[in-house]
Design a protein around this motif. Structure first.
Motif, PDB file in Angstrom:
ATOM      1  N   VAL A  71      -8.501  12.144   0.595  1.00  0.00           N
ATOM      2  CA  VAL A  71      -8.318  13.016   1.758  1.00  0.00           C
ATOM      3  C   VAL A  71      -8.710  14.454   1.384  1.00  0.00           C
ATOM      4  CG1 VAL A  71      -6.579  14.027   3.292  1.00  0.00           C
ATOM      5  CG2 VAL A  71      -6.628  11.554   2.915  1.00  0.00           C
ATOM      6  N   THR A  72      -8.349  14.868   0.166  1.00  0.00           N
ATOM      7  CA  THR A  72      -8.730  16.216  -0.278  1.00  0.00           C
ATOM      8  C   THR A  72     -10.255  16.304  -0.390  1.00  0.00           C
ATOM      9  OG1 THR A  72      -6.769  15.979  -1.660  1.00  0.00           O
ATOM     10  CG2 THR A  72      -7.979  18.049  -1.850  1.00  0.00           C
ATOM     11  N   ARG A  73     -10.863  15.210  -0.859  1.00  0.00           N
ATOM     12  CA  ARG A  73     -12.333  15.114  -0.929  1.00  0.00           C
ATOM     13  C   ARG A  73     -12.933  15.390   0.452  1.00  0.00           C
ATOM     14  NH1 ARG A  73     -16.210  11.384   0.398  1.00  0.00           N
ATOM     15  NH2 ARG A  73     -17.827  10.888  -1.129  1.00  0.00           N
ATOM     16  N   VAL A  99       0.850  -1.194   0.000  1.00  0.00           N
ATOM     17  CA  VAL A  99       0.000   0.000   0.000  1.00  0.00           C
ATOM     18  C   VAL A  99       0.889   1.248   0.000  1.00  0.00           C
ATOM     19  CG1 VAL A  99      -1.830  -1.200   1.256  1.00  0.00           C
ATOM     20  CG2 VAL A  99      -0.148   0.146   2.534  1.00  0.00           C
ATOM     21  N   TYR A 100       0.266   2.390  -0.297  1.00  0.00           N
ATOM     22  CA  TYR A 100       1.038   3.622  -0.307  1.00  0.00           C
ATOM     23  C   TYR A 100       0.184   4.791   0.148  1.00  0.00           C
ATOM     24  CZ  TYR A 100      -1.132   5.293  -4.686  1.00  0.00           C
ATOM     25  OH  TYR A 100      -2.018   5.744  -5.634  1.00  0.00           O
ATOM     26  N   GLU A 101       0.874   5.883   0.421  1.00  0.00           N
ATOM     27  CA  GLU A 101       0.207   7.160   0.695  1.00  0.00           C
ATOM     28  C   GLU A 101       1.024   8.265   0.052  1.00  0.00           C
ATOM     29  OE1 GLU A 101      -2.449   8.737   1.947  1.00  0.00           O
ATOM     30  OE2 GLU A 101      -3.425   6.821   2.274  1.00  0.00           O
ATOM     31  N   SER A 145      -6.931  16.170  -5.613  1.00  0.00           N
ATOM     32  CA  SER A 145      -5.936  15.179  -5.194  1.00  0.00           C
ATOM     33  C   SER A 145      -4.906  15.891  -4.330  1.00  0.00           C
ATOM     34  CB  SER A 145      -5.253  14.515  -6.385  1.00  0.00           C
ATOM     35  OG  SER A 145      -4.400  15.424  -7.022  1.00  0.00           O
ATOM     36  N   ALA A 146      -4.087  15.070  -3.668  1.00  0.00           N
ATOM     37  CA  ALA A 146      -3.139  15.579  -2.679  1.00  0.00           C
ATOM     38  C   ALA A 146      -2.279  16.727  -3.203  1.00  0.00           C
ATOM     39  CB  ALA A 146      -2.252  14.433  -2.197  1.00  0.00           C
ATOM     40  N   THR A 147      -1.737  16.576  -4.395  1.00  0.00           N
ATOM     41  CA  THR A 147      -0.792  17.594  -4.866  1.00  0.00           C
ATOM     42  C   THR A 147      -1.401  18.586  -5.855  1.00  0.00           C
ATOM     43  OG1 THR A 147       0.021  15.981  -6.438  1.00  0.00           O
ATOM     44  CG2 THR A 147       1.331  16.299  -4.448  1.00  0.00           C
ATOM     45  N   THR A 167     -17.051   7.115 -11.712  1.00  0.00           N
ATOM     46  CA  THR A 167     -16.601   6.851 -10.341  1.00  0.00           C
ATOM     47  C   THR A 167     -15.574   7.886  -9.873  1.00  0.00           C
ATOM     48  OG1 THR A 167     -15.091   5.186 -11.233  1.00  0.00           O
ATOM     49  CG2 THR A 167     -17.155   4.386 -10.267  1.00  0.00           C
ATOM     50  N   GLU A 168     -14.399   7.910 -10.519  1.00  0.00           N
ATOM     51  CA  GLU A 168     -13.339   8.853 -10.125  1.00  0.00           C
ATOM     52  C   GLU A 168     -12.281   8.885 -11.220  1.00  0.00           C
ATOM     53  OE1 GLU A 168     -11.098   7.525  -6.664  1.00  0.00           O
ATOM     54  OE2 GLU A 168     -11.163   5.456  -7.350  1.00  0.00           O
ATOM     55  N   GLY A 169     -11.259   9.703 -11.016  1.00  0.00           N
ATOM     56  CA  GLY A 169     -10.159   9.764 -11.962  1.00  0.00           C
ATOM     57  C   GLY A 169      -9.124   8.687 -11.662  1.00  0.00           C
TER      58      GLY A 169
HETATM   59  N1  PDD Z   1      -3.718   9.770  -5.954  1.00  0.00           N
HETATM   60  N2  PDD Z   1      -8.610   8.511  -6.397  1.00  0.00           N
HETATM   61  C1  PDD Z   1      -7.508   7.863  -6.783  1.00  0.00           C
HETATM   62  C2  PDD Z   1      -7.631   6.615  -7.600  1.00  0.00           C
HETATM   63  C3  PDD Z   1      -6.240   8.366  -6.430  1.00  0.00           C
HETATM   64  O1  PDD Z   1      -5.125   7.706  -6.793  1.00  0.00           O
HETATM   65  C4  PDD Z   1      -6.160   9.570  -5.670  1.00  0.00           C
HETATM   66  C5  PDD Z   1      -4.849  10.156  -5.235  1.00  0.00           C
HETATM   67  C6  PDD Z   1      -7.361  10.206  -5.304  1.00  0.00           C
HETATM   68  C7  PDD Z   1      -7.361  11.479  -4.472  1.00  0.00           C
HETATM   69  O2  PDD Z   1      -7.011  11.221  -3.133  1.00  0.00           O
HETATM   70  P1  PDD Z   1      -6.268  12.328  -2.253  1.00  0.00           P
HETATM   71  O3  PDD Z   1      -7.139  13.536  -2.271  1.00  0.00           O
HETATM   72  O4  PDD Z   1      -6.183  11.704  -0.925  1.00  0.00           O
HETATM   73  O5  PDD Z   1      -4.936  12.558  -2.900  1.00  0.00           O
HETATM   74  C8  PDD Z   1      -8.561   9.645  -5.673  1.00  0.00           C
HETATM   75  C9  PDD Z   1      -2.399  10.078  -5.476  1.00  0.00           C
HETATM   76  C10 PDD Z   1      -2.126  11.529  -5.336  1.00  0.00           C
HETATM   77  C11 PDD Z   1      -1.358   9.336  -6.322  1.00  0.00           C
HETATM   78  O6  PDD Z   1      -1.634   8.169  -6.599  1.00  0.00           O
HETATM   79  O7  PDD Z   1      -0.323   9.887  -6.645  1.00  0.00           O
END
Ligand code: PDD
Length: 284
Positions: free
Chosen positions: A211-213, A32-34, A247-249, A182-184
């Motif tokens: 998390v940004t959501r 897993v990752y963050e 998204s995070a960044t 669904t999402e990107g």
């Molecule tokens: N991606 N959905 C998916 C499939 C994602 O990979 C991400 C984030 C998000 C947005 O989540 P958050 O707001 O927590 O970043 C939604 C990260 C940034 C990545 O894989 O690099």
């Protein structure tokens, strides 16, 4: 200055940092990752990222390699060692560890692998992009059914993103066999309806809990915006007043075109830009 990576207790120049070829992350994408965003030198929404990491680990029955408080110290150390003083990102990956290749879990006692990298992000370029907005494409949803787990197994996302890149688009939006968006591939998708309601897919197994959501949903009422977490189709999205990704960044990134359809007047929407501004003010 060479970038520094953290690997299982050691800080090393990235080029010298290594993991074993029998690491299950390499063999099976069993990990897993963050992605922790860094803004104005600080980790943004840090506790919520750790909470999601905890859920991903639990879902896959991978142990914490270190207590979360110690992980936090390593993340902060990585910012310092890599001299990330403004915008950037920390990437953290945990795998089930090193063991001779065999699909079932290794014998108890195998330690999870922990890797952390850090890199600066050109925030000025992202701000400039947000003023223009991005074009995106739609692709068939072909991922597994546990997209809520932030797994490093990202083949479908990678292929979708590459498809977008080859068509000059910034992101690919997954549309399932019921026509639901669904999402990107690496972002949460949002539309703002004609009535001005901020709308995004509900949580569950179908999407990653962004998390940004979470931050945007918490912030919206303070801006007088109504929110709705419900399923909606690609067809409905094409009629939306505005659309954006989070998204995070990228924080809040306005979407100005989906496939051949221009959204709104083809410029970043006023509400999307206001949300971006407000979000950045908060994280500052
Ligand atoms: N991606 N959905 C998916 C499939 C994602 O990979 C991400 C984030 C998000 C947005 O989540 P958050 O707001 O927590 O970043 C939604 C990260 C940034 C990545 O894989 O690099």
């Amino acid at each position: 200055m060479s970038r520094i990576a953290y690997v299982n207790g050691r800080y090393l120049p990235v080029r010298q940092a290594q993991i074993a070829i029998e690491d299950r992350g390499f063999q099976f994408a069993d990990g897993v990752y963050e992605v922790f965003p860094v803004y104005a030198g600080h980790i943004v929404n840090h506790a919520w990222h750790l909470q999601r990491l905890s859920q991903s680990l639990a879902a896959l029955r991978i142990d914490w390699p270190l207590p979360p408080a110690v992980l936090t110290l390593i993340l902060k150390d990585m910012l310092r060692r890599n001299r990330i003083i403004d915008g950037g990102m920390l990437y953290l990956q945990i795998t089930r560890g090193v063991s001779p290749r065999n699909h079932a879990f290794p014998v108890p006692g195998v330690r999870p692998t922990l890797v952390v990298t850090a890199r600066p992000v050109d925030m000025a370029a992202r701000h400039a992009q947000a003023e223009i907005g991005v074009r995106v494409i739609s692709v068939p949803e072909n991922r597994w059914t546990r997209r809520d787990i932030k797994s490093v197994s990202l083949l479908a996302n990678i292929l979708a993103k590459q498809g977008a890149a080859e068509r000059g688009a910034a992101e690919a939006l997954f549309v399932n066999d019921r026509g639901i968006l669904t999402e990107g591939a690496s972002s949460t998708f949002w539309m703002i309806t004609r009535e001005g309601v901020l709308t995004t897919h509900p949580l569950g197994h179908d999407i990653l809990p962004g998390v940004t959501r979470r931050a945007i949903l918490a912030m919206a009422p303070e801006l007088g915006l109504q929110t709705d977490e419900r399923e909606f189709s690609l067809a409905e999205t094409l009629q939306a007043r505005e659309a954006f990704l989070t998204s995070a960044t990228n924080f809040v990134m306005p979407v100005i075109q989906i496939d051949a359809q221009i959204i709104g007047n083809g410029k970043p929407g006023a509400i999307s830009l206001a949300l971006r501004k407000s979000y950045i003010e908060r994280i500052e």
